[in-house]
Design a protein around this motif. Structure first.
Motif, PDB file in Angstrom:
ATOM      1  N   TYR A   1      -0.807  -0.851   5.713  1.00 52.03           N
ATOM      2  CA  TYR A   1      -2.137  -1.283   5.291  1.00 52.03           C
ATOM      3  C   TYR A   1      -3.071  -1.137   6.478  1.00 52.03           C
ATOM      4  O   TYR A   1      -2.814  -1.691   7.549  1.00 52.03           O
ATOM      5  N   LEU A   2      -4.137  -0.372   6.297  1.00 51.84           N
ATOM      6  CA  LEU A   2      -5.129  -0.180   7.341  1.00 51.84           C
ATOM      7  C   LEU A   2      -6.410  -0.865   6.897  1.00 51.84           C
ATOM      8  O   LEU A   2      -7.141  -0.357   6.045  1.00 51.84           O
ATOM      9  N   HIS A   3      -6.704  -2.000   7.441  1.00 51.66           N
ATOM     10  CA  HIS A   3      -7.856  -2.803   7.038  1.00 51.66           C
ATOM     11  C   HIS A   3      -9.166  -2.095   7.348  1.00 51.66           C
ATOM     12  O   HIS A   3      -9.398  -1.632   8.463  1.00 51.66           O
ATOM     13  N   GLY A   4     -10.014  -1.987   6.323  1.00 48.83           N
ATOM     14  CA  GLY A   4     -11.359  -1.493   6.507  1.00 48.83           C
ATOM     15  C   GLY A   4     -11.518   0.009   6.640  1.00 48.83           C
ATOM     16  O   GLY A   4     -12.611   0.487   6.852  1.00 48.83           O
ATOM     17  N   THR A   5     -10.452   0.790   6.501  1.00 51.32           N
ATOM     18  CA  THR A   5     -10.582   2.234   6.679  1.00 51.32           C
ATOM     19  C   THR A   5     -10.902   2.950   5.377  1.00 51.32           C
ATOM     20  O   THR A   5     -11.344   4.087   5.386  1.00 51.32           O
TER      21      THR A   5
END
Length: 50
Positions: free
Chosen positions: A44-48
């Motif tokens: 999970y890559l937050h904000g990408t």
């Protein structure tokens, strides 16, 4: 509902009914309209937006 084999199913129950049934199977509610199975999350890559 969407399945890993690409099939889908239209259901008429509220999401809360499924949330209560599926939490023991590692499902997590990520929004008002989505439950995800954490067994299928690799990263999970937050904000990408990816």
């Amino acid at each position: 509902m969407f399945f890993v084999d690409g099939k889908s199913l239209l259901v008429s129950k509220p999401l809360t009914a499924f949330e209560d049934l599926l939490t023991t199977y590692r499902f997590f509610r990520v929004s008002n309209s989505h439950l995800i199975n954490l067994n299928y999350i690799n990263m999970y890559l937050h904000g990408t937006g990816a």
